[in-house]
Structure formats: C-alpha cells, structure tokens
Write an enzyme that holds these catalytic residues in place. Sequence first.
Site, PDB file in Angstrom:
ATOM      1  N   VAL A   1       8.824  -4.026 -11.326  1.00  0.00           N
ATOM      2  CA  VAL A   1       7.724  -4.143 -10.360  1.00  0.00           C
ATOM      3  C   VAL A   1       6.542  -3.251 -10.766  1.00  0.00           C
ATOM      4  O   VAL A   1       5.399  -3.504 -10.426  1.00  0.00           O
ATOM      5  CB  VAL A   1       8.218  -3.768  -8.938  1.00  0.00           C
ATOM      6  N   THR A   2       6.842  -2.203 -11.525  1.00  0.00           N
ATOM      7  CA  THR A   2       5.814  -1.233 -11.922  1.00  0.00           C
ATOM      8  C   THR A   2       4.706  -1.908 -12.743  1.00  0.00           C
ATOM      9  O   THR A   2       4.994  -2.719 -13.623  1.00  0.00           O
ATOM     10  CB  THR A   2       6.464  -0.109 -12.764  1.00  0.00           C
ATOM     11  N   ASN A   3       3.471  -1.549 -12.463  1.00  0.00           N
ATOM     12  CA  ASN A   3       2.313  -2.099 -13.185  1.00  0.00           C
ATOM     13  C   ASN A   3       1.872  -1.208 -14.342  1.00  0.00           C
ATOM     14  O   ASN A   3       2.118  -0.007 -14.302  1.00  0.00           O
ATOM     15  CB  ASN A   3       1.135  -2.252 -12.211  1.00  0.00           C
TER      16      ASN A   3
ATOM     17  N   HIS B   1      -0.137 -10.882 -14.636  1.00  0.00           N
ATOM     18  CA  HIS B   1      -0.441 -10.333 -13.313  1.00  0.00           C
ATOM     19  C   HIS B   1      -1.686  -9.479 -13.463  1.00  0.00           C
ATOM     20  O   HIS B   1      -1.626  -8.283 -13.577  1.00  0.00           O
ATOM     21  CB  HIS B   1       0.748  -9.486 -12.849  1.00  0.00           C
TER      22      HIS B   1
ATOM     23  N   ARG C   1      -5.281  -1.730 -13.641  1.00  0.00           N
ATOM     24  CA  ARG C   1      -3.837  -1.696 -13.921  1.00  0.00           C
ATOM     25  C   ARG C   1      -3.587  -1.125 -15.313  1.00  0.00           C
ATOM     26  O   ARG C   1      -2.612  -0.430 -15.536  1.00  0.00           O
ATOM     27  CB  ARG C   1      -3.263  -3.114 -13.858  1.00  0.00           C
TER      28      ARG C   1
HETATM   29  N1  APR Z   1      11.914   8.498 -12.126  1.00  0.00           N
HETATM   30  C1  APR Z   1      12.089   8.086 -10.849  1.00  0.00           C
HETATM   31  N2  APR Z   1      11.091   7.956  -9.972  1.00  0.00           N
HETATM   32  C2  APR Z   1       9.858   8.234 -10.400  1.00  0.00           C
HETATM   33  C3  APR Z   1       9.580   8.656 -11.725  1.00  0.00           C
HETATM   34  C4  APR Z   1      10.684   8.787 -12.596  1.00  0.00           C
HETATM   35  N3  APR Z   1      10.528   9.175 -13.870  1.00  0.00           N
HETATM   36  N4  APR Z   1       8.250   8.864 -11.831  1.00  0.00           N
HETATM   37  C5  APR Z   1       7.707   8.567 -10.643  1.00  0.00           C
HETATM   38  N5  APR Z   1       8.663   8.189  -9.777  1.00  0.00           N
HETATM   39  C6  APR Z   1       8.533   7.827  -8.370  1.00  0.00           C
HETATM   40  C7  APR Z   1       7.549   8.715  -7.614  1.00  0.00           C
HETATM   41  O1  APR Z   1       8.123   9.980  -7.317  1.00  0.00           O
HETATM   42  C8  APR Z   1       7.268   7.870  -6.374  1.00  0.00           C
HETATM   43  O2  APR Z   1       8.127   8.212  -5.302  1.00  0.00           O
HETATM   44  O3  APR Z   1       8.021   6.522  -8.191  1.00  0.00           O
HETATM   45  C9  APR Z   1       7.553   6.440  -6.840  1.00  0.00           C
HETATM   46  C10 APR Z   1       6.341   5.531  -6.791  1.00  0.00           C
HETATM   47  O4  APR Z   1       6.014   5.366  -5.454  1.00  0.00           O
HETATM   48  P1  APR Z   1       4.503   5.231  -4.933  1.00  0.00           P
HETATM   49  O5  APR Z   1       3.666   6.274  -5.566  1.00  0.00           O
HETATM   50  O6  APR Z   1       4.563   5.150  -3.450  1.00  0.00           O
HETATM   51  O7  APR Z   1       4.003   3.835  -5.551  1.00  0.00           O
HETATM   52  P2  APR Z   1       4.270   2.383  -4.947  1.00  0.00           P
HETATM   53  O8  APR Z   1       3.159   2.008  -4.040  1.00  0.00           O
HETATM   54  O9  APR Z   1       5.651   2.274  -4.466  1.00  0.00           O
HETATM   55  O10 APR Z   1       4.085   1.485  -6.265  1.00  0.00           O
HETATM   56  C11 APR Z   1       5.024   1.580  -7.313  1.00  0.00           C
HETATM   57  O11 APR Z   1       4.776  -0.700  -7.965  1.00  0.00           O
HETATM   58  O12 APR Z   1       3.309  -2.360  -7.267  1.00  0.00           O
HETATM   59  C12 APR Z   1       3.582  -1.401  -8.239  1.00  0.00           C
HETATM   60  O13 APR Z   1       1.381  -0.757  -9.019  1.00  0.00           O
HETATM   61  C13 APR Z   1       2.513  -0.337  -8.297  1.00  0.00           C
HETATM   62  O14 APR Z   1       3.259   0.583 -10.366  1.00  0.00           O
HETATM   63  C14 APR Z   1       3.248   0.775  -8.966  1.00  0.00           C
HETATM   64  C15 APR Z   1       4.667   0.619  -8.423  1.00  0.00           C
END
Ligand code: APR
Length: 308
Positions: free
Chosen positions: A119-121, A176, A89
Amino acid sequence: MARNKVTVIGAGNVGATTAQRIAEAGLADVVLVDIVEGLPQGKGLDLAEAAPIVGHDSRIIGTNDYADTAGSDIVVVTSGLARQPGMSRDDLLAKNAGIVRAVVAQAVDHSPDAILIIVTNPLDVMCHVAMAASGFPRERVLGMAGVLDSARFRTFIAQELGVSVEDTHAFVLGGHGDTMVPLSRYSTVAGVPITELMTPDRVRALEERTAAGGAEVVALLKTGSAFYAPAASTFEMVESILLDRKRVLPCAVLLAGEFGVDGLFVGVPVVLGAGGMERIFEITLTADEQVAFDASAAAVRDVVAKLP
Ligand code: APR
C-alpha cells in the site's frame, strides 16, 4: 479450523484502519506491527477492547517483533512516510524504498507462504522493491491502487448522476499516479457506459478529478493523506483472497507481456483468489487507451530506474 491471520505493517492511519476493518468483519486475526514502540500495542489493545461492543472474536494484537507475525496468510505493507502537501509521490521514493525493503524481508522470513499486499507509495515502485526483497512469485505480490482509484471514480460518477454508488462500476488502469488511465468506456451505471450518460467534457472532468483524487484529500487534510478509502480498498482485496471469492479487481501486478508491457508493476484487472493473483484479465484497449496505458507504464519505469 483456525482463523486466518493477517499482518498489517505500519500502525498509522491506513494500517490501523485496515486492521480495524479486517478484525471487525471477523475475517482474520490481525497482528499490527510498527517500528514505534507502544503505538501498535496501544492501537491493538484499543481495537481488542472494542470487540465486545462490535461483537467479533478476531484476535488483534500490536507488536514491534516480527516473530509475532509468523504464519500469516497475508501481509499488508503500509509502513512509510505519508505524502505531505506539495510533496509528490515520487519524492517519497528513497525513504519508503528503504522501509519497504526492510519490513518485507523481516515479514517473509516468518511467513514464507504469505501473499503480500503493498500500500505504501509510490505504489507501483514499492511493489518492485517488495518483490525483490521477498523473492516471491508474481502471483503473491500485489499492489493496492486500482481499487482505490476506481472507488474514487465511482464516487464522482454517482454524485454526478445522482445514482447509488452500488450501481456504478469503474475501471482505472495504469500506474497509481497522475498518468493513471480511467477507462470510461468500461465505466458504467447499471451496465450503461458513462460515455452514453454524460457529455465528453463531464467525463473528462471526472477522469481528471479521479487522477488527482489523492492530492485533493491531501490538500484538505494538510497533515497526512487519505486513509478511509485506502483501508476499505485494501480490505476488499484481503477479503477476496481469504474467502477465495475470485473478485475481478484492478491491482498492480508484475506484467510479463500482458497489455504489451514486460517486467513492470502496473495496474490491470486481475482475478483475486486464494492463490493471490490467479489470472490477469486482459482486455482489448483502443489505440488511444493503449497510448495512455503505455505512457503510464513509462512513468512507472522512469521511477523504478531511480530506485536507490
Ligand atoms: N517499520 C514499521 N513501521 C514503520 C517503519 C518501519 N521501518 N517506518 C515507518 N513506519 C510506520 C510509522 O511509524 C507510521 O506509524 O508506518 C506508519 C505510517 O503511518 P502514517 O504516517 O499514518 O501514514 P498512512 O497515512 O497510514 O500512510 C501509509 O500508505 O497510502 C499510503 O501514501 C501512503 O505511503 C503511505 C502509506
């Protein structure tokens, strides 16, 4: 009365699944935001077209424009990179800090009274970034982690004992990460502590599986990380706030001396209602638990110190 409005930033796995849960429960109108053009619009349209079948009237749209998020009651932040196999992480730190800082600043410009759910890690550290970028009081900056970690623990307890998940209760505190603190003494089946229902070895094995719960899913998926349980966990927090249910849920909040920790986001039980974090539920820890909690807080502090 107008429906509540929830913005979900990041239209990836966690974000889109969270949006789906909120809309399909009829809990709020949902605005899905992503940096990728077309992605949130496409998923928003697809979700809206499911509504006649599911039978709800929540409006759900996708956008790249924060103006569409104006006046949100809650902003859920899932944008960032997901963890890949072999990636800790903490590896994600610098990249996701930049993303969270940017999206929170834009979102709060349009929704100055919103409650933020991060929620982001790496979760606890991203809460610090969000708090600084928003200037919000601690009551309105919450991290989703403990609900998920507790749900994992409950799943394993129910499977181990062959009982309904509904009759299980679990408390997981701390950061976490690998140092999270599953509180077995307060983890129960129908009110009976699991320490009376399993051998110490089995309790320890379930605690360890819980702490590695995210990595277990990543190892299986290979491309990406868990999203069904994280989305369900986020939904539970959103629901408790919008319906002012005052659920007692473990969330990452900024501690100001509670549990012996000051100035750090760490997971503790809180009362979640219309005001966001309405109260920290301080419980007395045993000496061993306090040591584990302090170690977990120290691990969070170390990563916060690495913030660019
Ligand atoms: N602004 C808006 N959206 C963004 C940006 C930004 N600056 N940078 C990235 N994104 C979007 C990506 O385009 C992508 O659609 O964030 C989304 C992330 O989605 P996934 O890659 O599918 O990741 P996900 O499995 O949803 O997990 C997101 O939650 O549980 C945590 O560790 C995980 O940090 C991660 C987050």
